[in-house]
Design a protein around this motif. Structure first.
Motif, PDB file in Angstrom:
ATOM      1  N   GLU A   1      52.231  33.469  33.186  1.00 44.02           N
ATOM      2  CA  GLU A   1      52.798  34.575  32.410  1.00 44.02           C
ATOM      3  C   GLU A   1      52.047  34.746  31.091  1.00 44.02           C
ATOM      4  OE1 GLU A   1      56.982  34.210  31.827  1.00 44.02           O
ATOM      5  OE2 GLU A   1      57.442  34.110  33.960  1.00 44.02           O
TER       6      GLU A   1
ATOM      7  N   THR B   1      55.004  40.051  36.880  1.00 40.33           N
ATOM      8  CA  THR B   1      54.972  38.590  36.769  1.00 40.33           C
ATOM      9  C   THR B   1      56.056  37.920  37.608  1.00 40.33           C
ATOM     10  OG1 THR B   1      56.331  38.679  34.759  1.00 40.33           O
ATOM     11  CG2 THR B   1      53.946  38.660  34.470  1.00 40.33           C
TER      12      THR B   1
ATOM     13  N   PHE C   1      48.800  36.429  31.774  1.00 42.61           N
ATOM     14  CA  PHE C   1      49.042  37.859  31.967  1.00 42.61           C
ATOM     15  C   PHE C   1      49.181  38.574  30.624  1.00 42.61           C
ATOM     16  CE2 PHE C   1      52.384  41.119  31.998  1.00 42.61           C
ATOM     17  CZ  PHE C   1      51.739  42.102  32.739  1.00 42.61           C
TER      18      PHE C   1
ATOM     19  N   GLU D   1      58.712  39.049  27.452  1.00 33.22           N
ATOM     20  CA  GLU D   1      57.382  39.535  27.804  1.00 33.22           C
ATOM     21  C   GLU D   1      57.161  40.936  27.230  1.00 33.22           C
ATOM     22  OE1 GLU D   1      55.564  38.905  31.900  1.00 33.22           O
ATOM     23  OE2 GLU D   1      56.526  40.875  32.085  1.00 33.22           O
TER      24      GLU D   1
END
Length: 315
Positions: A183, A175, A186, A209
């Protein structure tokens, strides 16, 4: 038909999933006197989302290049679904897709031409799913690669890799350059890949993340895997935080062993607790408390506990 696997491919996939998606034993890579990866023993199960953490220079990208068979191990071995990554890379690559941290693509091709070329290279792409990903990541298929920003080139890589529905996705800082909205797209795609039984090996500097999508996390330091486990299993590496606001000025408190206290203004204190919070709660129970908030350490706090404060001082 796009997106429909033939029976032989299905049999291969089932056979692959009988083996760990990734297994390394004593995997070591030296560049002269520099140890990039040091005796790495790693196992990632099929269907698992594995987060691979470490600062720049820790050996994350080198590990991925060894898994891809791009670099020859100095010692040890790496296997993907039971296939040796160095000795038989062609077979190993049939079941994987890769996103590099730096999106080096062909500048004279359009995005659509890039997708077609990468699909022919991989040999098995779900075109209908790719069209959905193009919409979700807001990719302009008419533009030439040379006209794309780094973030948009990264989106091209992501769409091409995800569209393969590969058994194993090797993602190296996938990312980098994406805006927060992309993001989130994703993250949704990673969760969907997991639901389909795909394995994801995610190297990322974005700790939130990793915390949001990964089943397990490995922390790399100087080429060595120093900690590994689920987030709950790693919480013992850092302290719990208890923040207390009092009805009046914060009192002087004799804290139990394993507790550190810092002021948060005139009426509040923050406690860092190693071990059980019960002794601290027993002390606080006799005091005039307005609010009390207790929380477990985040992945960022666990990571910094291993590497020290942001200015680099090791703990």
């Amino acid at each position: 038909m796009a997106g429909v696997m033939d029976p032989e491919a299905t049999t291969r996939t089932r056979g692959a999933r009988a083996q760990p998606a990734i297994r390394t034993h004593g995997l070591t890579k030296l560049y002269g006197d520099t140890v990039a990866v040091d005796a790495l023993d790693l196992t990632v199960s099929p269907g698992e989302v594995y987060g691979y953490l470490g600062p720049n220079g820790a050996g994350k990208t080198t590990t991925i290049r060894l898994l891809l068979g791009l670099h020859r191990p100095t010692r040890g071995r790496a296997q993907l679904f039971g296939v040796d990554a160095w000795n038989d890379p062609v077979t190993a690559h049939r079941r994987i897709a890769y996103v590099a941290g730096e999106p080096f693509l062909w500048p004279a091709l359009t995005t659509a031409e890039t997708f077609d070329f990468l699909a022919r290279v991989h040999g098995d792409v779900d075109a209908a799913y790719r069209d959905q990903l193009v919409d979700r990541f807001a990719v302009d298929t008419r533009k030439k690669v040379r006209a794309l920003s780094k973030g948009n080139r990264q989106k091209v890589q992501l769409v091409a890799a995800l569209a393969t529905r590969a058994d194993l996705l090797l993602l190296d800082e996938p990312t980098a350059g994406l805006d927060p909205l992309m993001e989130m797209v994703f993250r949704d795609c990673v969760r969907e890949a997991k639901e389909r039984g795909q394995t994801v090996f995610l190297s990322s500097h974005i700790l939130s993340e990793v915390e949001a999508v990964c089943d397990r996390v490995g922390i790399l330091r100087n080429g060595r895997l120093i900690e590994e486990g689920t987030l709950d299993e790693l919480r013992h590496l850092s302290t719990k935080t208890v923040e207390v606001t009092f009805d009046g000025p914060a009192p002087r408190i004799s804290v139990p062993p394993g507790v550190q206290v810092t002021a948060m203004g005139a009426n509040a204190l923050r406690f860092a607790v190693s071990g059980s919070v019960r002794p601290l709660i027993a002390v606080l129970g006799t005091l005039p408390i307005a609010t009390l908030v207790s929380r477990e350490p985040s992945l960022e706090e666990i990571f910094l506990h291993q590497y020290g404060s942001p200015d680099g001082d090791a703990r």
